[in-house]
Design a protein around this motif. Structure first.
Motif, PDB file in Angstrom:
ATOM      1  N   LEU A 176     -14.678   4.409  -2.221  1.00 52.83           N
ATOM      2  CA  LEU A 176     -15.311   3.321  -2.964  1.00 52.83           C
ATOM      3  C   LEU A 176     -16.709   3.089  -2.427  1.00 52.83           C
ATOM      4  O   LEU A 176     -16.936   3.053  -1.220  1.00 52.83           O
ATOM      5  CB  LEU A 176     -14.472   2.051  -2.801  1.00 52.83           C
ATOM      6  N   GLY A 212       0.786  -1.236   0.000  1.00 52.67           N
ATOM      7  CA  GLY A 212       0.000   0.000   0.000  1.00 52.67           C
ATOM      8  C   GLY A 212       0.813   1.278   0.000  1.00 52.67           C
ATOM      9  O   GLY A 212       0.424   2.273  -0.596  1.00 52.67           O
ATOM     10  N   ILE A 265      -9.507   4.138  -1.724  1.00 56.71           N
ATOM     11  CA  ILE A 265      -8.640   3.431  -2.668  1.00 56.71           C
ATOM     12  C   ILE A 265      -7.823   4.448  -3.437  1.00 56.71           C
ATOM     13  O   ILE A 265      -8.130   5.639  -3.432  1.00 56.71           O
ATOM     14  CB  ILE A 265      -9.477   2.600  -3.672  1.00 56.71           C
ATOM     15  N   ARG A 306      -7.117  -4.236  -6.255  1.00 59.70           N
ATOM     16  CA  ARG A 306      -7.320  -3.336  -7.392  1.00 59.70           C
ATOM     17  C   ARG A 306      -7.246  -1.863  -6.979  1.00 59.70           C
ATOM     18  O   ARG A 306      -7.275  -1.551  -5.812  1.00 59.70           O
ATOM     19  CB  ARG A 306      -8.689  -3.614  -8.020  1.00 59.70           C
ATOM     20  N   TYR A 307      -7.157  -1.027  -7.952  1.00 65.32           N
ATOM     21  CA  TYR A 307      -7.233   0.448  -7.834  1.00 65.32           C
ATOM     22  C   TYR A 307      -5.987   1.140  -7.267  1.00 65.32           C
ATOM     23  O   TYR A 307      -6.003   2.328  -7.028  1.00 65.32           O
ATOM     24  CB  TYR A 307      -8.437   0.886  -6.971  1.00 65.32           C
ATOM     25  N   ARG A 308      -4.912   0.401  -7.036  1.00 59.30           N
ATOM     26  CA  ARG A 308      -3.727   1.024  -6.431  1.00 59.30           C
ATOM     27  C   ARG A 308      -3.137   2.120  -7.312  1.00 59.30           C
ATOM     28  O   ARG A 308      -2.456   3.012  -6.837  1.00 59.30           O
ATOM     29  CB  ARG A 308      -2.640  -0.025  -6.177  1.00 59.30           C
ATOM     30  N   LEU A 345      -3.490   2.514  -2.306  1.00 61.55           N
ATOM     31  CA  LEU A 345      -4.451   1.728  -1.512  1.00 61.55           C
ATOM     32  C   LEU A 345      -5.362   0.915  -2.428  1.00 61.55           C
ATOM     33  O   LEU A 345      -5.762   1.385  -3.493  1.00 61.55           O
ATOM     34  CB  LEU A 345      -5.297   2.645  -0.623  1.00 61.55           C
ATOM     35  N   ASP A 346      -5.690  -0.281  -1.959  1.00 63.52           N
ATOM     36  CA  ASP A 346      -6.439  -1.201  -2.810  1.00 63.52           C
ATOM     37  C   ASP A 346      -7.758  -1.624  -2.202  1.00 63.52           C
ATOM     38  O   ASP A 346      -7.985  -1.504  -0.994  1.00 63.52           O
ATOM     39  CB  ASP A 346      -5.614  -2.469  -3.047  1.00 63.52           C
ATOM     40  N   PHE A 347      -8.615  -2.134  -3.081  1.00 66.90           N
ATOM     41  CA  PHE A 347      -9.730  -2.974  -2.657  1.00 66.90           C
ATOM     42  C   PHE A 347      -9.548  -4.281  -3.405  1.00 66.90           C
ATOM     43  O   PHE A 347      -9.549  -4.285  -4.641  1.00 66.90           O
ATOM     44  CB  PHE A 347     -11.083  -2.338  -2.987  1.00 66.90           C
TER      45      PHE A 347
END
Ligand code: IMP
Ligand code: MG
Length: 176
Positions: free
Chosen positions: A171, A42, A152, A161-163, A156-158
């Motif tokens: 989100l 992250g 995100i 994804r989305y980094r 940062l991801d979910f």
């Protein structure tokens, strides 16, 4: 399905704040050597931006820690998946993280690293959700305090994804 609800912190604001954080670090550690530990994955985007604004004799290290799953009772136990490559004894250490949420990850990590006798140890995070703390924990260099929303982007991801998004976004989590 998830959708991006809104931009919370635009790229330009992130850039400006990262510079300010680096300037603070430059002032605090003038003339010293500092080991920056990037917490994967992250913090990778923030780390890359921050480190290039730092005007000190620096060393890079990378650590990876497991996060506990949602709903798990937070024991504060965090598993180290990848440790630093060199000893940190006697060194100024700055841990670079994406976000302080419950505080569990960093409070555990800081305790572990303190046992290795660094000269100093500080926490630098781009985001902080103080309302979510399960353990008392404060960052030393904090970019933005944000409300209790899942964010995100900017590293940062979910679900992985989305980094790569340039802005920090909120989100929208939907059922389907
Ligand atoms: P902690 O709860 O302070 O231990 O935070 C552990 C980790 O949860 C952080 O390093 C992030 O990777 C992740 N995390 C917490 N809040 C968010 C969020 O809003 N978006 C994405 N990741 C998050
Ligand atoms: Mg993470």
């Amino acid at each position: 399905m998830q959708k991006i609800k809104k931009v919370l912190i635009p790229e330009a604001d992130l850039k400006r704040r990262v510079k300010e954080l680096a300037e603070e670090i430059n002032r605090d550690f003038r003339g010293e050597t500092v080991t920056f530990i990037c917490i994967l994955s992250g913090a990778s985007v923030f780390f890359a931006d921050l480190i290039r604004e730092v005007d000190l004799d620096v060393r890079f290290e990378f650590m990876s820690v497991s996060s506990y799953g949602a709903g798990t009772v937070s024991s504060g136990e965090v598993k180290i998946l990848k440790d630093v490559n060199h000893p940190i004894a006697g060194q100024n250490v700055i841990i670079v993280e994406d976000i302080i949420d419950s505080g569990c990850t960093l409070s555990y990590l800081k305790r572990v690293l303190e046992q290795r006798d660094p000269k100093s140890i500080k926490i630098c995070t781009i985001l902080d959700k103080p309302s979510r703390r399960k353990v008392e924990f404060t960052g030393d260099y904090v970019g933005f305090e944000i409300p209790d929303e899942f964010v995100i982007g900017y590293g940062l991801d979910f679900d992985g994804r989305y980094r790569n998004l340039k802005d920090v976004c909120v989100l929208e989590l939907t059922e389907d």
